[in-house]
Scaffold this active site. Structure first.
Site, PDB file in Angstrom:
ATOM      1  N   ASN A  10      -0.931   6.345  12.948  1.00  0.00           N
ATOM      2  CA  ASN A  10      -1.863   6.981  13.139  1.00  0.00           C
ATOM      3  C   ASN A  10      -2.749   6.325  12.945  1.00  0.00           C
ATOM      4  O   ASN A  10      -3.264   5.241  12.234  1.00  0.00           O
ATOM      5  CB  ASN A  10      -1.358   7.786  11.585  1.00  0.00           C
ATOM      6  CG  ASN A  10      -3.130   8.804  11.962  1.00  0.00           C
ATOM      7  OD1 ASN A  10      -3.434   8.616  12.440  1.00  0.00           O
ATOM      8  ND2 ASN A  10      -3.113   9.849  10.469  1.00  0.00           N
ATOM      9  N   LYS A  12      -5.982   7.325  13.149  1.00  0.00           N
ATOM     10  CA  LYS A  12      -7.392   8.164  12.355  1.00  0.00           C
ATOM     11  C   LYS A  12      -7.961   7.570  12.962  1.00  0.00           C
ATOM     12  O   LYS A  12      -8.817   8.288  14.946  1.00  0.00           O
ATOM     13  CB  LYS A  12      -7.243   8.015  10.820  1.00  0.00           C
ATOM     14  CG  LYS A  12      -6.144   7.885   9.842  1.00  0.00           C
ATOM     15  CD  LYS A  12      -5.837   8.415   8.602  1.00  0.00           C
ATOM     16  CE  LYS A  12      -4.782   7.771   7.941  1.00  0.00           C
ATOM     17  NZ  LYS A  12      -4.315   8.424   6.777  1.00  0.00           N
ATOM     18  N   HIS A  95      -1.108  17.518  10.137  1.00  0.00           N
ATOM     19  CA  HIS A  95      -1.405  15.719   9.289  1.00  0.00           C
ATOM     20  C   HIS A  95      -2.464  15.842   8.268  1.00  0.00           C
ATOM     21  O   HIS A  95      -3.075  17.214   7.724  1.00  0.00           O
ATOM     22  CB  HIS A  95      -2.339  14.129  10.192  1.00  0.00           C
ATOM     23  CG  HIS A  95      -2.798  13.345   9.258  1.00  0.00           C
ATOM     24  ND1 HIS A  95      -3.060  13.368   8.428  1.00  0.00           N
ATOM     25  CD2 HIS A  95      -1.536  12.295   9.321  1.00  0.00           C
ATOM     26  CE1 HIS A  95      -2.692  12.046   7.675  1.00  0.00           C
ATOM     27  NE2 HIS A  95      -1.826  11.307   7.587  1.00  0.00           N
ATOM     28  N   GLU A  97      -4.565  15.379   6.576  1.00  0.00           N
ATOM     29  CA  GLU A  97      -6.418  15.392   5.981  1.00  0.00           C
ATOM     30  C   GLU A  97      -6.429  16.062   7.442  1.00  0.00           C
ATOM     31  O   GLU A  97      -7.343  17.120   6.505  1.00  0.00           O
ATOM     32  CB  GLU A  97      -6.819  14.311   7.229  1.00  0.00           C
ATOM     33  CG  GLU A  97      -6.191  12.170   5.997  1.00  0.00           C
ATOM     34  CD  GLU A  97      -6.130  11.368   6.333  1.00  0.00           C
ATOM     35  OE1 GLU A  97      -6.036  11.165   7.548  1.00  0.00           O
ATOM     36  OE2 GLU A  97      -5.466  10.292   6.246  1.00  0.00           O
ATOM     37  N   GLU A 167       4.967  12.853   4.377  1.00  0.00           N
ATOM     38  CA  GLU A 167       4.102  12.600   4.226  1.00  0.00           C
ATOM     39  C   GLU A 167       3.389  13.016   2.332  1.00  0.00           C
ATOM     40  O   GLU A 167       2.923  13.618   2.699  1.00  0.00           O
ATOM     41  CB  GLU A 167       2.964  12.398   5.407  1.00  0.00           C
ATOM     42  CG  GLU A 167       3.543  11.883   6.042  1.00  0.00           C
ATOM     43  CD  GLU A 167       2.106  11.209   7.164  1.00  0.00           C
ATOM     44  OE1 GLU A 167       2.366  10.092   7.363  1.00  0.00           O
ATOM     45  OE2 GLU A 167       0.517  11.511   7.061  1.00  0.00           O
ATOM     46  N   GLY A 173      -2.226   6.545   2.016  1.00  0.00           N
ATOM     47  CA  GLY A 173      -3.786   5.841   2.337  1.00  0.00           C
ATOM     48  C   GLY A 173      -4.168   5.483   0.912  1.00  0.00           C
ATOM     49  O   GLY A 173      -5.502   4.529   0.488  1.00  0.00           O
ATOM     50  N   SER A 213       1.559   4.807   2.705  1.00  0.00           N
ATOM     51  CA  SER A 213       1.807   2.698   2.947  1.00  0.00           C
ATOM     52  C   SER A 213       2.751   2.263   3.446  1.00  0.00           C
ATOM     53  O   SER A 213       3.309   1.618   2.598  1.00  0.00           O
ATOM     54  CB  SER A 213       1.336   3.105   1.014  1.00  0.00           C
ATOM     55  OG  SER A 213       0.393   3.687   0.707  1.00  0.00           O
TER      56      SER A 213
HETATM   57  C1  PEP Z   1      -0.967   7.731   7.661  1.00  0.00           C
HETATM   58  O1  PEP Z   1      -2.433   8.410   7.571  1.00  0.00           O
HETATM   59  O2  PEP Z   1      -0.772   9.575   8.160  1.00  0.00           O
HETATM   60  C2  PEP Z   1      -0.197   7.121   6.745  1.00  0.00           C
HETATM   61  C3  PEP Z   1       0.676   7.683   6.227  1.00  0.00           C
HETATM   62  O3  PEP Z   1      -1.063   6.480   6.075  1.00  0.00           O
HETATM   63  P1  PEP Z   1      -1.164   4.779   5.121  1.00  0.00           P
HETATM   64  O4  PEP Z   1      -0.109   4.755   5.611  1.00  0.00           O
HETATM   65  O5  PEP Z   1      -2.413   4.914   5.431  1.00  0.00           O
HETATM   66  O6  PEP Z   1      -0.918   5.520   4.406  1.00  0.00           O
END
Ligand code: PEP
Length: 250
Positions: A10, A12, A95, A97, A167, A173, A213
């Site tokens: 992803n 972003k 997501h 976000e 998630e 992040g 992460s």
């Molecule tokens: C994501 O954006 O879906 C995500 C899991 O980000 P990260 O791997 O940076 O934590």
């Protein structure tokens, strides 16, 4: 039948179109592994150049969002048919976000999920709890509500083909990964929820990813869990490390 792992990046809001092409060219040889499905979910403006740059490789292209209407006066939005015509196969929906910053709720996401299927796209539907919800002991209840609400009116045959990404918001992040046990526990709870709403065959077919992460160091252990069918990867998908994540078995 064993579920094929699916590892999706992803991006972003990162990468201009020219940077995107450069990144695809860098990652293409590193992610060449037909044992897993490899998906790059990229910003809307990067879709066309990324589809072109990924031609002839195992990389499939996904979008990070879409609107549920077919076309019309929805300034700034992108429709499912537009994505399909551009060569997109997957779309991330819900997501955290988008749920948080853009106030996308389950009723809206349910419309998006149904529209994605109607257009022939595979949704990667995200769910996940906040740290506060986890500490209150309501993570599983919250996630079950998200999934059930987002899938109202979606058939078992459709669910069998989709991807659900667990998630935990506190792990996105932040560099804080859920422990392998925490990730497996909720991915299993997601599958159990699907078995309850649909049936065991549907639960056995749906692919459940972990995201939060994920990196080259923790991917192998996470993906070895029985209910974790791969990962949704943010930060590490923009680096050569993504190749190591895709090749987590080597
Ligand atoms: C994501 O954006 O879906 C995500 C899991 O980000 P990260 O791997 O940076 O934590």
């Amino acid at each position: 039948m064993a579920r094929k792992k699916i590892i999706a990046g992803n991006w972003k809001m990162n990468m201009t179109p020219s940077q995107a092409v450069e990144l695809v060219n860098t990652l293409k040889p590193l992610v060449a592994n037909d044992d897993v499905d490899v998906v790059f979910c990229v910003p809307a403006i990067d879709i066309v150049p990324v589809v072109e740059a990924a031609k002839g490789s195992n990389i499939q292209v996904g979008a990070e969002n879409m609107y549920f209407e077919e076309k019309g006066a929805y300034t700034g939005e992108i429709s499912a048919p537009m994505l399909v015509d551009a060569g997109v196969k997957y779309v991330i929906l819900g997501h955290s976000e988008r749920r948080d910053y853009f106030k996308e709720d389950d009723a809206l996401l349910n419309k998006k999920v149904k529209k994605a299927f109607e257009a022939g796209l595979t949704p990667i539907l995200c769910c996940g709890e906040t740290l506060e919800q986890r500490e209150m002991g309501i993570a599983v209840d919250f996630i079950r509500t998200q999934i059930k609400s987002d899938l109202v009116g979606v058939s078992a045959d459709q669910v069998k083909t989709m991807v659900i990404a667990y998630e935990p918001i506190w792990a996105i992040g932040t560099g804080k990964t859920a422990t392998t046990e925490q990730a497996e526990e909720i991915c299993k709870a997601v599958r159990d929820c699907i078995a309850e709403v649909y049936d065991q065959a549907t639960a056995d077919a749906v692919r459940v990813q972990y995201g939060g992460s994920v990196n080259a160091g923790n991917a192998a252990e996470l993906f070895a869990q029985p209910d974790i069918d791969g990962g949704l990867v943010g930060g590490a998908s923009l680096k050569p490390d993504f190749g190591d994540i895709v090749n987590y078995k080597k």
